[in-house]
Design an enzyme around this catalytic site. Structure first.
Site, PDB file in Angstrom:
ATOM      1  N   SER A 177     -30.831  14.333 -31.229  1.00  0.00           N
ATOM      2  CA  SER A 177     -31.578  13.158 -30.696  1.00  0.00           C
ATOM      3  C   SER A 177     -33.081  13.619 -30.730  1.00  0.00           C
ATOM      4  CB  SER A 177     -31.139  12.690 -29.076  1.00  0.00           C
ATOM      5  OG  SER A 177     -31.798  11.956 -28.782  1.00  0.00           O
ATOM      6  N   ASP A 202     -24.224  23.910 -14.645  1.00  0.00           N
ATOM      7  CA  ASP A 202     -24.432  23.954 -13.215  1.00  0.00           C
ATOM      8  C   ASP A 202     -24.939  22.700 -12.463  1.00  0.00           C
ATOM      9  OD1 ASP A 202     -23.695  26.625 -13.853  1.00  0.00           O
ATOM     10  OD2 ASP A 202     -25.422  27.437 -13.674  1.00  0.00           O
TER      11      ASP A 202
END
Ligand code: F6P
Length: 313
Positions: free
Chosen positions: A23, A128
């Site tokens: 992207s 995480d």
């Protein structure tokens, strides 16, 4: 003269990093920037692993796990002379802007480099989910689904054998993976930094489950919660009589093709990073936080999730 922008990935890899690289590079080319790929994270800047990128550099990578740019832990990046040399390497290529894709450690490196005159934008990507300033990081959804699939499978064998399965998940010092996966799988106990029953509460809960007709239990525990999880397991066996197994899911949680949600998030973040460079303003629905303010604090969503977990006990 064209604006030169480089992109790198750093820290632990996360599914969706490739979608983010794609992207950034494709959006940058659309804005007519000269785009560069840096291999092996911050070490790659220092060692000048900097290569000009075009559209085809990022073909066929959207659905792949890991990172085509590779990643590295590079603790030397804290040293001022290393930082200075890295900034000089970028300046040598006339690269003025750097997009870093990674977790909280990556952001610390990015901030340090910004002090040497490089304009750095961070895209949060880590399983995480521990980057302040965003509700969700790239890779979290995929890892959560991987854990959910694993826990569902462990439920099958755990219930067949009347066992207690203690499943350790990643997250570093952040309990999002444990809390979300525990909720998604309806486990009996979740142990995370933000939701920490005492040892006696854990034993008591498991003792009660072992007395019921169900006689199997699922416990999800965030990594780094026990100095010795094996020793705690032995204590459970001794005090509850439960046949107990520890399953450490480990780095399998970081692999695999990214979910659609992670791919879409990566696409949006990549475009937003390039638009920040192009417009030098923040006027999109995505918002940005200065890199030095991204240290972890409790994600407000977790407070609500912990209430849900408590209500479903
Ligand atoms: O930050 C991502 C992460 O997977 C953490 O959950 C874990 O604590 C750490 O990386 C492990 O890192 P490594 O693979 O370098 O040992």
């Amino acid at each position: 003269m064209k604006i030169k922008v480089a992109v790198l990935t750093s820290g632990g890899d996360a599914p969706g990093m490739n979608a983010a690289i794609r992207s950034v590079i494709r959006a940058g080319l659309m804005y007519n920037f000269e785009m560069y790929a840096i291999y092996e994270g911050f070490r790659g800047i220092y060692e000048d692993k900097i290569v000009k990128a075009n559209r085809s550099t990022v073909s066929e990578i959207l659905m792949r796990g890991g990172t085509i740019l590779k990643t590295a832990r590079f603790p030397e990046f804290r040293q001022e002379e290393v930082l200075m040399k890295a900034a000089d390497q970028l300046k040598k290529h006339k690269i003025t802007h750097l997009v870093v894709i990674g977790g909280d450690g990556t952001y610390r490196g990015a901030y340090a480099l910004s002090r040497y005159g490089i304009k750095v934008i961070g895209i949060p990507a880590t399983i995480d989910n521990d980057v302040m300033g965003t509700e969700q990081t790239i890779g979290f959804d995929t890892a959560l689904n991987t854990i959910t699939e694993a826990v569902d499978k462990l439920r099958d064998t755990s219930s067949s054998h009347h066992r207690c399965s203690i499943i350790e998940v990643m997250g570093n010092r952040c309990g999002d993976l444990a809390l979300y996966a525990g909720t998604a799988c309806g486990v009996d106990l979740i142990i995370s930094p933000e939701h920490r029953p005492t040892e006696s509460e854990i034993i008591e809960t498991l003792k009660n489950i072992n007395l019921t007709h169900a006689r199997h239990a699922l416990v999800i525990v965030s990594e780094k919660q026990f100095d010795d999880l094996g020793a705690f397991k032995d204590k459970i066996v001794l005090e509850t009589g439960f046949d107990t197994k520890v399953e450490v899911l480990g780095r399998i949680q970081r692999g695999g093709s990214p979910t659609a949600a992670d791919r879409v998030l990566a696409a949006r973040f990549g475009i937003h990073a390039i638009e920040l460079i192009a417009n030098n303003v923040d006027n999109g629905r995505l918002s940005s936080t200065p890199i030095n303010e991204t240290a972890r604090s409790l994600n407000p969503n977790l407070t609500e999730l912990i209430n849900v977990i408590d209500k479903l006990k």
